[in-house]
Design a protein around this motif. Structure first.
Motif, PDB file in Angstrom:
ATOM      1  N   TRP A 239       0.781  -1.253   0.005  1.00  0.00           N
ATOM      2  CA  TRP A 239       0.030   0.142   0.025  1.00  0.00           C
ATOM      3  C   TRP A 239       0.879   1.298  -0.011  1.00  0.00           C
ATOM      4  N   TYR A 240       2.181   1.250   0.380  1.00  0.00           N
ATOM      5  CA  TYR A 240       2.968   2.363   0.247  1.00  0.00           C
ATOM      6  C   TYR A 240       3.586   2.416  -1.068  1.00  0.00           C
ATOM      7  N   ASP A 241       3.505   1.511  -1.963  1.00  0.00           N
ATOM      8  CA  ASP A 241       3.974   1.504  -3.051  1.00  0.00           C
ATOM      9  C   ASP A 241       3.027   1.949  -4.315  1.00  0.00           C
ATOM     10  N   ARG A 259      -3.230 -14.908  -8.762  1.00  0.00           N
ATOM     11  CA  ARG A 259      -3.427 -14.761  -7.451  1.00  0.00           C
ATOM     12  C   ARG A 259      -2.444 -13.693  -6.695  1.00  0.00           C
ATOM     13  N   ALA A 260      -2.935 -12.689  -5.798  1.00  0.00           N
ATOM     14  CA  ALA A 260      -2.316 -11.493  -5.586  1.00  0.00           C
ATOM     15  C   ALA A 260      -2.327 -11.479  -4.008  1.00  0.00           C
ATOM     16  N   MET A 261      -1.279 -10.638  -3.412  1.00  0.00           N
ATOM     17  CA  MET A 261      -0.954 -10.286  -2.292  1.00  0.00           C
ATOM     18  C   MET A 261      -0.999  -8.750  -1.854  1.00  0.00           C
ATOM     19  N   VAL A 262      -1.164  -8.183  -1.134  1.00  0.00           N
ATOM     20  CA  VAL A 262      -0.999  -6.754  -0.954  1.00  0.00           C
ATOM     21  C   VAL A 262      -0.759  -6.572   0.378  1.00  0.00           C
ATOM     22  N   GLY A 263       0.586  -6.220   0.728  1.00  0.00           N
ATOM     23  CA  GLY A 263       0.934  -6.015   2.396  1.00  0.00           C
ATOM     24  C   GLY A 263       1.045  -4.376   2.543  1.00  0.00           C
ATOM     25  N   PRO A 264       1.236  -4.129   3.692  1.00  0.00           N
ATOM     26  CA  PRO A 264       1.269  -2.668   4.090  1.00  0.00           C
ATOM     27  C   PRO A 264       2.785  -2.211   3.786  1.00  0.00           C
ATOM     28  N   TRP A 265       3.397  -2.717   2.743  1.00  0.00           N
ATOM     29  CA  TRP A 265       4.745  -2.632   2.505  1.00  0.00           C
ATOM     30  C   TRP A 265       4.987  -1.356   1.418  1.00  0.00           C
ATOM     31  N   ALA A 266       6.323  -0.875   1.585  1.00  0.00           N
ATOM     32  CA  ALA A 266       6.720   0.049   0.428  1.00  0.00           C
ATOM     33  C   ALA A 266       7.371  -0.820  -0.623  1.00  0.00           C
ATOM     34  N   GLY A 383      10.520   2.362   2.249  1.00  0.00           N
ATOM     35  CA  GLY A 383      10.302   2.049   3.662  1.00  0.00           C
ATOM     36  C   GLY A 383      11.052   2.824   4.726  1.00  0.00           C
ATOM     37  N   ASP A 384      12.327   3.382   4.099  1.00  0.00           N
ATOM     38  CA  ASP A 384      13.121   4.490   5.048  1.00  0.00           C
ATOM     39  C   ASP A 384      12.225   5.652   5.492  1.00  0.00           C
ATOM     40  N   ALA A 385      12.546   6.018   6.886  1.00  0.00           N
ATOM     41  CA  ALA A 385      11.657   7.159   7.292  1.00  0.00           C
ATOM     42  C   ALA A 385      11.918   8.326   6.522  1.00  0.00           C
ATOM     43  N   ALA A 386      12.780   8.527   5.931  1.00  0.00           N
ATOM     44  CA  ALA A 386      12.952   9.723   5.069  1.00  0.00           C
ATOM     45  C   ALA A 386      12.165   9.927   4.046  1.00  0.00           C
ATOM     46  N   GLY A 387      11.551   8.726   3.307  1.00  0.00           N
ATOM     47  CA  GLY A 387      10.446   8.783   2.333  1.00  0.00           C
ATOM     48  C   GLY A 387       9.360   8.819   2.641  1.00  0.00           C
ATOM     49  N   GLN A 388       8.915   8.735   3.904  1.00  0.00           N
ATOM     50  CA  GLN A 388       7.611   8.392   4.348  1.00  0.00           C
ATOM     51  C   GLN A 388       6.950   9.717   4.502  1.00  0.00           C
ATOM     52  N   PHE A 389       5.713   9.721   4.499  1.00  0.00           N
ATOM     53  CA  PHE A 389       4.578  11.138   4.431  1.00  0.00           C
ATOM     54  C   PHE A 389       4.815  11.460   5.831  1.00  0.00           C
TER      55      PHE A 389
END
Length: 670
Positions: A239-241, A259-266, A383-389
């Motif tokens: 969802w972060y991608d 088949r699909a998987m979507v995690g909370p990931w970047a 996923g690094d803190a610098a890139g997050q909103f």
């Protein structure tokens, strides 16, 4: 995972029909397991150093499970011969088909091949699958897209992604200039290096010449013909991608098993995911390939079409390590039980107590020269803190916001939200940025998803349609696919602006976009009912540790700095990323990589927009040392983009190459 022995082949040449050789690293299973199916990862990032640690984290495990895992550098990258003329060039795809045929014919391969890849490797996995090589029996595509124009790092919604296009091109400029290893290619390494630096194109110039969705972008966009893909697809996203919407479109469009998987990931592999929870991704991949490469009934086809992480509220920044939520599933996609619900958009600004009163209509004037969006983080997040909103309150205060009353009950969404507005503009070109936020009872505003729309692309991305001054248009802004649980007492907010820096390049000249009251203006949310059966889903395992290897990777540091000068009105966002130092302990080779991106813009002046990128790549072994330094710069006036790129290379302390290229490219309604 079975505990089996494997054999690492550090370097292997794969010959192509035109005489080119591609460089590969191979993890072979125990001899008793051969011949075995092969798993191919095919990317341009240098198997010897740049992705060596990550490659080992994947492929050593696959070999342990009885697969021949093969990591190949594309033509023109790493130790491979030739030049890489662009992303996903036809030569790259044709080479990939040859590689698969070659793998299938090896004595250690049983003739069955699968492909896996993240980002570039996910893209070309889909594209090569659409060419239908006979030996390719299944693919796993991670953080990739089916649409190179609408859903990549160049453009979105017809707007130029300022925070990504030049930075990515600058990265590839530096990557393409790295030399092959003399220990592999021999004395010709220097000649090959100079040839590669002199003759590999500057990608950003070509990207800027194609500002609409023309044949250039349709090439490699598998959404042009989903029926071409006949190999089963395991599609993976986060969802972060920003590529996550492609996962849902592949489910809808591809007729082969998906088949699909979507995690909370970047933008990461799920076994290394940030934010977590990470999963045993190896187990899921082996389960998929066992089904289609070995013919074993692993239950992969009994899985629901979509497994997705449904996040819930967390204060911005509080969930950098692990995002709270739960796994949910949809047996089919589109899901018949997810219903689109419309919410009328009316009201004053976010600070008005009557924002949720549907009777409070008025014209709203959005100024395109406002500097807002600095809390948006990076478009492409790793996923690094610098890139997050960050907290959205500041940007909300500069935008126009429609905010609901506090919710009486929990509302969960899964899918693609959209916002329809009635607008006009006083110039022929303008754009809208729309954010969907979750507002807590204490007023904290968290970004859920967002989208851009270049209003000259309001009827599609293939043709530029200038706006008529004063004419009203009903336009729809699709937002990035998302999932989120709005808690009782929280409010849903739609924030609208005519600028969003540094994600969106400013409009060609100052423009006022007017949002008019209209009964057709609405937010449409894909609302999913709560399902108790989600609690009984097959659990994902915990991620496995990396297997031992003679590799050492020291972590780098990333920083994001925002400076605003209230006198000049200039805002500067600087993102610095260090990859740390990589060492191969078996041969003493090493590599260090650093990057800095600066985005600056002055209030009231769209022509002050400036993106500057600096890249440093260096490495070596013993007395052999090399260094590549690049600098890139993008500006624009009303009519043109101006881009400059400088590449300088050193062997030891001696400069051996220097080149600067400049291009002036007309703007096309952008």
């Amino acid at each position: 995972m079975p505990d089996a022995r494997s054999e690492l082949v550090r370097h292997l040449w794969i010959p192509l029909a035109d005489g080119t050789r591609l460089a590969a690293r191979v993890w072979l299973p125990d001899g008793a397991a051969r011949p075995a199916p092969a798993i191919l990862e095919y990317i341009p990032y240098r198997k010897n150093d740049a992705t060596a640690s990550r490659d080992n984290s994947l492929h050593a495990r696959f070999a342990e499970c009885g697969y021949a895992a093969v990591r190949v550098d594309l033509r023109g990258s790493g130790d491979s011969d030739g030049l890489m003329l662009d992303e996903y060039a036809q030569a790259e795809l044709d080479d990939g088909v040859e590689v698969i045929e070659w793998l299938a014919a090896q004595p250690w391969c049983d003739g069955n091949v699968g492909m896996i890849g993240k980002s570039w490797g996910g893209f070309n996995g889909l594209q090569i699958a659409a060419l239908r090589p006979a030996a390719l029996k299944a693919i796993v595509t991670v953080c990739s897209t089916d649409d190179r124009y609408a859903d990549d790092v160049h453009f979105t919604g017809g707007s130029l992604i300022a925070s990504e296009m030049l930075p990515w091109a600058s990265t590839m400029l530096a990557y393409n200039a790295r030399p092959a290893d003399p220990a592999v290619v021999g004395d010709r390494w220097r000649e090959q290096w100079l040839h590669r630096m002199a003759d590999t194109p500057v990608y950003v110039e070509e990207w800027l010449r194609h500002q609409t969705r023309d044949a250039y972008w349709k090439h490699g966009s598998v959404c042009e013909d989903f029926s071409a893909i006949t190999a089963p697809v395991l599609a993976v996203g986060g969802w972060y991608d920003p590529y996550v919407g492609a996962v849902l479109r592949l489910l809808e469009g591809v007729r082969a098993p998906v088949r699909a998987m979507v995690g909370p990931w970047a933008h990461t592999y799920p076994h290394q995911a940030e934010p977590g929870p990470a999963i045993d991704f190896h187990g899921e991949v082996v389960r998929w390939f066992d089904q289609f490469l070995r013919g074993r009934d692993t239950g992969a086809l009994d899985d629901p079409a979509l497994r997705a992480w449904l996040p819930q509220w967390a204060a911005p920044g509080a969930d950098r390590a692990v995002r709270p939520g739960r796994w949910v599933a949809e047996r089919n996609w589109p899901s018949e039980r997810i219903q689109e619900q419309a919410f009328a958009l009316a009201g004053e600004s976010a600070g008005d107590a009557a924002t949720h009163d549907p009777l409070r209509y008025r014209d709203v004037h959005l100024d395109s020269t406002r500097v807002l969006g600095t809390a948006g983080g990076s478009w492409l997040q790793f996923g690094d803190a610098a890139g997050q909103f960050g907290p959205q309150g500041g940007d909300d205060g500069l935008a126009h916001c429609f905010t609901t009353a506090p919710l009486d009950e929990r509302a969960e969404i899964l899918g693609v939200p959209a916002v329809t507005l009635r607008v006009s503009a006083d110039r022929p070109a303008a754009q809208l940025a729309v954010r969907l936020n979750d507002v807590a009872p204490d007023g904290s505003s968290r970004l859920v998803t967002r989208g851009l729309l270049n209003l000259t692309h309001r009827e599609g991305h293939e043709e530029v349609l200038p706006l008529e001054t004063g004419r009203t248009y009903d336009v729809t802004v699709p937002l990035l696919a998302t999932a989120h649980a709005f808690a009782p007492g929280h409010r849903v907010r739609v924030a609208v602006s005519a600028s969003y820096w540094p994600l969106a390049w400013p409009s060609p000249e100052p423009v006022t976009v007017t949002v008019h009251p209209s009964p057709t203006s609405e937010l449409r949310l894909p609302v999913r009912p709560f399902d108790e059966a989600d609690a009984g889903l097959r659990p994902y395992g915990e991620p496995l540790p990396d297997l031992p290897a003679d590799l050492a990777q020291t972590p780098g540091e990333s920083t994001r700095r925002i400076e605003h000068d209230p006198v000049s009105g200039r805002t500067v966002v600087e993102l610095a990323v260090g990859d740390g130092e990589f060492k191969d302990l078996s041969d003493g080779s090493w590599r260090i990589s650093d990057s800095v991106d600066r985005f600056s813009l002055s209030e009231g002046d769209p022509h002050s927009a400036l993106v500057e990128c600096e890249r440093t790549e260096e490495g070596g072994r013993g007395d052999w040392r090399w260094k590549v330094v690049t600098s890139s710069r993008l500006t624009a006036d009303r009519d043109t983009f101006k881009v400059s790129n400088t590449l300088t290379a050193f062997e030891g302390d001696t400069q051996v190459y220097d080149r600067t290229t400049d291009a002036v490219i007309p703007r096309q309604g952008m």
